[in-house]
Design an enzyme around this catalytic site. Structure first.
Site, PDB file in Angstrom:
ATOM      1  N   ARG A 124      42.002  19.853  33.005  1.00  0.00           N
ATOM      2  CA  ARG A 124      41.600  20.626  31.819  1.00  0.00           C
ATOM      3  C   ARG A 124      42.643  20.625  30.714  1.00  0.00           C
ATOM      4  O   ARG A 124      42.306  20.604  29.529  1.00  0.00           O
ATOM      5  CB  ARG A 124      41.297  22.067  32.222  1.00  0.00           C
ATOM      6  CG  ARG A 124      39.996  22.165  32.954  1.00  0.00           C
ATOM      7  CD  ARG A 124      39.633  23.576  33.280  1.00  0.00           C
ATOM      8  NE  ARG A 124      38.345  23.545  33.970  1.00  0.00           N
ATOM      9  CZ  ARG A 124      37.775  24.599  34.516  1.00  0.00           C
ATOM     10  NH1 ARG A 124      38.347  25.782  34.451  1.00  0.00           N
ATOM     11  NH2 ARG A 124      36.620  24.496  35.116  1.00  0.00           N
TER      12      ARG A 124
ATOM     13  N   HIS B 263      41.277  30.669  29.045  1.00  0.00           N
ATOM     14  CA  HIS B 263      40.233  30.830  30.063  1.00  0.00           C
ATOM     15  C   HIS B 263      40.738  31.484  31.345  1.00  0.00           C
ATOM     16  O   HIS B 263      40.073  32.338  31.911  1.00  0.00           O
ATOM     17  CB  HIS B 263      39.663  29.441  30.368  1.00  0.00           C
ATOM     18  CG  HIS B 263      38.549  29.426  31.355  1.00  0.00           C
ATOM     19  ND1 HIS B 263      37.370  30.119  31.148  1.00  0.00           N
ATOM     20  CD2 HIS B 263      38.414  28.807  32.558  1.00  0.00           C
ATOM     21  CE1 HIS B 263      36.555  29.916  32.177  1.00  0.00           C
ATOM     22  NE2 HIS B 263      37.169  29.144  33.048  1.00  0.00           N
TER      23      HIS B 263
ATOM     24  N   HIS C  37      40.361  26.315  28.470  1.00  0.00           N
ATOM     25  CA  HIS C  37      39.178  25.517  28.825  1.00  0.00           C
ATOM     26  C   HIS C  37      38.828  24.630  27.647  1.00  0.00           C
ATOM     27  O   HIS C  37      38.791  25.101  26.509  1.00  0.00           O
ATOM     28  CB  HIS C  37      38.007  26.436  29.184  1.00  0.00           C
ATOM     29  CG  HIS C  37      36.944  25.734  29.978  1.00  0.00           C
ATOM     30  ND1 HIS C  37      36.147  24.762  29.447  1.00  0.00           N
ATOM     31  CD2 HIS C  37      36.587  25.842  31.293  1.00  0.00           C
ATOM     32  CE1 HIS C  37      35.328  24.315  30.387  1.00  0.00           C
ATOM     33  NE2 HIS C  37      35.577  24.945  31.518  1.00  0.00           N
TER      34      HIS C  37
ATOM     35  N   GLU D 196      33.233  18.739  39.581  1.00  0.00           N
ATOM     36  CA  GLU D 196      33.974  19.207  38.401  1.00  0.00           C
ATOM     37  C   GLU D 196      35.274  18.432  38.287  1.00  0.00           C
ATOM     38  O   GLU D 196      35.658  17.692  39.206  1.00  0.00           O
ATOM     39  CB  GLU D 196      34.204  20.713  38.477  1.00  0.00           C
ATOM     40  CG  GLU D 196      32.899  21.496  38.363  1.00  0.00           C
ATOM     41  CD  GLU D 196      33.096  22.976  38.099  1.00  0.00           C
ATOM     42  OE1 GLU D 196      33.954  23.324  37.279  1.00  0.00           O
ATOM     43  OE2 GLU D 196      32.384  23.771  38.719  1.00  0.00           O
TER      44      GLU D 196
ATOM     45  N   GLY E 290      30.117  27.776  36.890  1.00  0.00           N
ATOM     46  CA  GLY E 290      30.054  26.533  37.676  1.00  0.00           C
ATOM     47  C   GLY E 290      29.827  26.763  39.151  1.00  0.00           C
ATOM     48  O   GLY E 290      28.972  26.145  39.781  1.00  0.00           O
TER      49      GLY E 290
ATOM     50  N   ARG F  53      45.090  25.255  37.512  1.00  0.00           N
ATOM     51  CA  ARG F  53      44.074  25.568  38.532  1.00  0.00           C
ATOM     52  C   ARG F  53      43.037  24.457  38.608  1.00  0.00           C
ATOM     53  O   ARG F  53      42.527  23.986  37.589  1.00  0.00           O
ATOM     54  CB  ARG F  53      43.382  26.874  38.156  1.00  0.00           C
ATOM     55  CG  ARG F  53      42.184  27.217  38.987  1.00  0.00           C
ATOM     56  CD  ARG F  53      41.536  28.473  38.483  1.00  0.00           C
ATOM     57  NE  ARG F  53      40.860  28.265  37.221  1.00  0.00           N
ATOM     58  CZ  ARG F  53      39.544  28.333  37.039  1.00  0.00           C
ATOM     59  NH1 ARG F  53      38.741  28.623  38.045  1.00  0.00           N
ATOM     60  NH2 ARG F  53      39.011  28.152  35.851  1.00  0.00           N
TER      61      ARG F  53
HETATM   62  C1  FAD Z   1      33.017  32.482  31.390  1.00  0.00           C
HETATM   63  C2  FAD Z   1      33.762  32.248  32.682  1.00  0.00           C
HETATM   64  C3  FAD Z   1      33.267  31.342  33.609  1.00  0.00           C
HETATM   65  C4  FAD Z   1      33.955  31.118  34.804  1.00  0.00           C
HETATM   66  N1  FAD Z   1      33.429  30.256  35.719  1.00  0.00           N
HETATM   67  C5  FAD Z   1      34.058  30.088  36.916  1.00  0.00           C
HETATM   68  C6  FAD Z   1      33.496  29.287  37.934  1.00  0.00           C
HETATM   69  O1  FAD Z   1      32.415  28.742  37.785  1.00  0.00           O
HETATM   70  N2  FAD Z   1      34.196  29.142  39.086  1.00  0.00           N
HETATM   71  C7  FAD Z   1      35.390  29.740  39.309  1.00  0.00           C
HETATM   72  O2  FAD Z   1      35.977  29.570  40.388  1.00  0.00           O
HETATM   73  N3  FAD Z   1      35.936  30.529  38.360  1.00  0.00           N
HETATM   74  C8  FAD Z   1      35.301  30.731  37.186  1.00  0.00           C
HETATM   75  N4  FAD Z   1      35.857  31.546  36.244  1.00  0.00           N
HETATM   76  C9  FAD Z   1      37.062  32.313  36.596  1.00  0.00           C
HETATM   77  C10 FAD Z   1      36.635  33.441  37.524  1.00  0.00           C
HETATM   78  O3  FAD Z   1      35.425  33.987  37.054  1.00  0.00           O
HETATM   79  C11 FAD Z   1      37.682  34.541  37.622  1.00  0.00           C
HETATM   80  O4  FAD Z   1      38.942  34.000  37.898  1.00  0.00           O
HETATM   81  C12 FAD Z   1      37.322  35.506  38.741  1.00  0.00           C
HETATM   82  O5  FAD Z   1      35.995  35.951  38.585  1.00  0.00           O
HETATM   83  C13 FAD Z   1      38.279  36.683  38.758  1.00  0.00           C
HETATM   84  O6  FAD Z   1      37.749  37.638  39.633  1.00  0.00           O
HETATM   85  P1  FAD Z   1      38.550  38.977  39.891  1.00  0.00           P
HETATM   86  O7  FAD Z   1      37.728  39.760  40.854  1.00  0.00           O
HETATM   87  O8  FAD Z   1      39.948  38.669  40.231  1.00  0.00           O
HETATM   88  O9  FAD Z   1      38.584  39.698  38.459  1.00  0.00           O
HETATM   89  P2  FAD Z   1      37.400  40.103  37.472  1.00  0.00           P
HETATM   90  O10 FAD Z   1      36.106  39.532  37.887  1.00  0.00           O
HETATM   91  O11 FAD Z   1      37.854  39.844  36.097  1.00  0.00           O
HETATM   92  O12 FAD Z   1      37.310  41.678  37.674  1.00  0.00           O
HETATM   93  C14 FAD Z   1      38.357  42.529  37.247  1.00  0.00           C
HETATM   94  C15 FAD Z   1      37.902  43.961  37.434  1.00  0.00           C
HETATM   95  O13 FAD Z   1      38.994  44.857  37.233  1.00  0.00           O
HETATM   96  C16 FAD Z   1      38.591  45.928  36.393  1.00  0.00           C
HETATM   97  N5  FAD Z   1      39.790  46.450  35.724  1.00  0.00           N
HETATM   98  C17 FAD Z   1      40.674  45.780  34.940  1.00  0.00           C
HETATM   99  N6  FAD Z   1      41.649  46.624  34.517  1.00  0.00           N
HETATM  100  C18 FAD Z   1      41.375  47.843  35.051  1.00  0.00           C
HETATM  101  C19 FAD Z   1      42.001  49.122  34.968  1.00  0.00           C
HETATM  102  N7  FAD Z   1      43.106  49.343  34.231  1.00  0.00           N
HETATM  103  N8  FAD Z   1      41.447  50.166  35.636  1.00  0.00           N
HETATM  104  C20 FAD Z   1      40.313  49.993  36.369  1.00  0.00           C
HETATM  105  N9  FAD Z   1      39.670  48.785  36.469  1.00  0.00           N
HETATM  106  C21 FAD Z   1      40.205  47.744  35.821  1.00  0.00           C
HETATM  107  C22 FAD Z   1      37.579  45.267  35.451  1.00  0.00           C
HETATM  108  O14 FAD Z   1      36.771  46.228  34.815  1.00  0.00           O
HETATM  109  C23 FAD Z   1      36.823  44.389  36.455  1.00  0.00           C
HETATM  110  O15 FAD Z   1      35.872  45.152  37.156  1.00  0.00           O
HETATM  111  C24 FAD Z   1      35.177  31.792  35.050  1.00  0.00           C
HETATM  112  C25 FAD Z   1      35.674  32.705  34.115  1.00  0.00           C
HETATM  113  C26 FAD Z   1      34.975  32.941  32.940  1.00  0.00           C
HETATM  114  C27 FAD Z   1      35.524  33.936  31.952  1.00  0.00           C
END
Ligand code: FAD
Length: 500
Positions: free
Chosen positions: A282, A341, A235, A120, A54, A376
């Site tokens: 949601r 989600h 979701h 949204e 989104g 959220r």
């Molecule tokens: C299909 C989908 C659509 C979404 N759409 C939206 C949207 O449109 N807008 C919005 O605001 N949010 C959205 N979300 C939620 C949002 O994408 C996530 O909350 C956000 O991207 C989380 O980012 P992050 O960097 O915290 O973690 P992530 O992007 O999940 O990254 C986590 C990282 O940590 C690494 N990792 C995990 N465990 C370990 C370990 N033990 N050792 C080393 N590395 C590790 C993983 O490999 C990864 O690289 C969506 C989620 C999904 C699943």
């Protein structure tokens, strides 16, 4: 060739995770002229962030105001948000968008050249910026990955899973990890966890298999407090079971553009269920769909009445992915069902990303700053990644360091694998959209018998928090306590001393 001997690396700032929070935290730490190591258990492109559709919420329109964004976020959070954290999110967020543009992220524009804004659920204004239509996550991550790889201060270790924090007596000095070259101990002045969420612990999920909550288990084992873990966002519109891509997300932005939820006979599912109809919060929409499915009535997302060209331009990857499994958007009806989600809770932090362990920070979905409360608001999570990665990096870069760490004994264990199928099934059945004391008690007893591992630790923490909250609020619905209880309008914070 893999070595049995532990390699040692030393750095100023260590970032664990390569989603948007980790990538941005690494770049921001390097901006402060610190040496950075970025460790991630898959490829740089393997993250929930890459799958985001989104977009990112921010009050940038002329008829909008961060104050309104604060109010909408607090309303969605159902009485449990930390107001100070929400204000930081919504006010700092506008500034972070300029940083994103400076890093090469190009937001979609409308005909007048202003940012194109999507609507949204539970937002009172159009305020969701997107990139490449519904390819927002990938198109935000790619420019950051390019910059991380080009930055001489950042060392990247891909396919390297962190197995434990090198922490003792409430102080963290780095991590023990395992990668293609064997075990590695990374010593760091400050460690930033950006390991994402845990929704791949449920059978039906929109998340990639790597979202197993590792960061929560790592921080917990090092003595950190965790909070709000009972609040899981399901979701409403993932592809239904029985379709070839069970769990594939159909962005809420589709309903923002006018798509509706209908039954077989075309009657609207949300009519009369909530004043905001298809764009109700949601948890409300997800439970309404679940009730239909339990009654044996399939539910469909219908965009048949929308302009085909407009839908194709706004949601190109959805149209393509659905066509790949024989479903037509907007021409046909798409069968949908709820799926796990987003985890609102996580490692408890302050507004600078500091956890209760010295030298350990957390940001992004793994963290719990209190911005989401019990639920959220859509598209606030990508904003949270940028706002709190920025603040955590600004703090971590100047952390004085914690001295030496004991690197003698790398822990045995496995990292990086998906959660076991039986655990995911139990989580869906006993800690899903609706829970009760009997199911949660059974689940915890079953988890106590399973071999230790990060997935079991996180599942136990989530179900323990869910058992403690004897009311229904936001993303937590108790069949045996279906009402909201004003006396329970406080957060559940667990610490290793208070839960064995
Ligand atoms: C299909 C989908 C659509 C979404 N759409 C939206 C949207 O449109 N807008 C919005 O605001 N949010 C959205 N979300 C939620 C949002 O994408 C996530 O909350 C956000 O991207 C989380 O980012 P992050 O960097 O915290 O973690 P992530 O992007 O999940 O990254 C986590 C990282 O940590 C690494 N990792 C995990 N465990 C370990 C370990 N033990 N050792 C080393 N590395 C590790 C993983 O490999 C990864 O690289 C969506 C989620 C999904 C699943």
């Amino acid at each position: 060739m893999r070595s049995a001997v532990t390699r040692r690396l030393s750095t100023d700032v260590l970032v664990v995770g390569a989603g948007l929070a980790g990538l941005y935290a690494a770049l921001r730490s390097a901006h402060h002229r610190r040496e950075v190591v970025l460790v991630t258990k898959g490829a740089l492109q393997a993250s929930n962030s890459f799958w985001a559709q989104g977009g990112i919420a921010a009050a940038v329109d002329l008829d909008d105001d961060p104050r309104l964004h604060v109010e909408d976020t607090l309303a969605a959070g159902d009485g449990l948000c930390d107001r100070a954290a929400v204000e930081v999110l919504c006010y700092d967020g506008v500034g972070r968008l300029y940083d994103m543009e400076a890093l090469g992220i190009v937001f979609d524009r409308d005909l007048h050249g202003a940012p194109a804004l999507g609507l949204e659920g539970a937002h009172r204004r159009r305020r969701v910026l997107h990139v490449g239509g519904s390819e927002s996550g990938r198109r935000m991550a790619e420019p950051l990955i390019a910059r991380v790889l080009a930055d001489p201060r950042i060392t990247v270790l891909e396919h390297t899973a962190v197995l434990a924090l090198a922490a003792s007596d409430g102080v963290c000095g780095g991590v023990h990890a395992d990668g293609p070259d064997g075990p590695v101990l990374v010593e760091a002045g400050a460690t930033i966890l950006a390991t994402g969420g845990a929704c791949a612990l449920w059978e039906r999920t929109t998340n990639p298999p790597g979202a197993t909550g590792d960061g929560i288990a790592l921080a917990w084992a090092a003595g950190a407090a965790v909070a709000d873990l009972e609040f899981v966002q399901f979701h409403p519109t993932a592809l239904a079971a029985g379709t070839p891509r069970d769990g594939f997300l159909l962005s809420e932005a589709l309903r923002g553009e006018g798509a509706t939820l209908v039954r077989d006979d075309g009657s609207p599912v949300m009519a009369g269920a909530h004043p905001q109809g298809d764009l109700a919060p949601r948890d409300v929409v997800a439970r309404a769909i679940d009730a239909e499915l339990r009654a044996g009535r399939p539910v469909y997302l219908s965009a048949e009445h929308l302009d085909g060209g407009r839908v194709a331009a706004r949601f190109p990857n959805l149209v393509e992915a659905l066509a790949g499994v024989g479903l037509e958007l907007p021409g046909g009806r798409i069968p949908v069902a709820p799926a796990a989600h987003y985890l609102m809770g996580g490692v408890h932090t302050d507004l600078d990303g500091r956890t209760t362990v010295d030298g350990l920070y957390a940001c992004g979905e793994v963290a719990c700053t209190g911005v989401h409360g019990a639920n959220r608001l859509a598209s606030n999570s990508l904003l949270e990644c940028f706002v709190f990665a920025h603040r955590a990096a600004d703090h971590a870069a100047f952390h004085p360091g914690s001295g030496t760490v004991d690197g003698a004994a790398p822990p045995a264990g496995e990292g990086g694998g998906p959660a076991p199928a039986d655990l995911r099934r139990r989580m869906w059945l006993d800690c899903g959209l609706e829970r009760d004391a009997a199911g949660l008690t059974d689940l915890i007893a079953w988890l106590d018998e399973q071999p230790d591992g990060p997935a079991v630790t996180v599942a136990r923490l989530v179900s323990t928090a869910a058992l403690r909250r004897e009311e229904s609020r936001g993303g937590h619905f108790r069949r045996d306590f279906p009402e909201r209880d004003p006396r329970q309008a406080h957060r559940i914070v667990l610490t290793p001393e208070r839960v064995s």
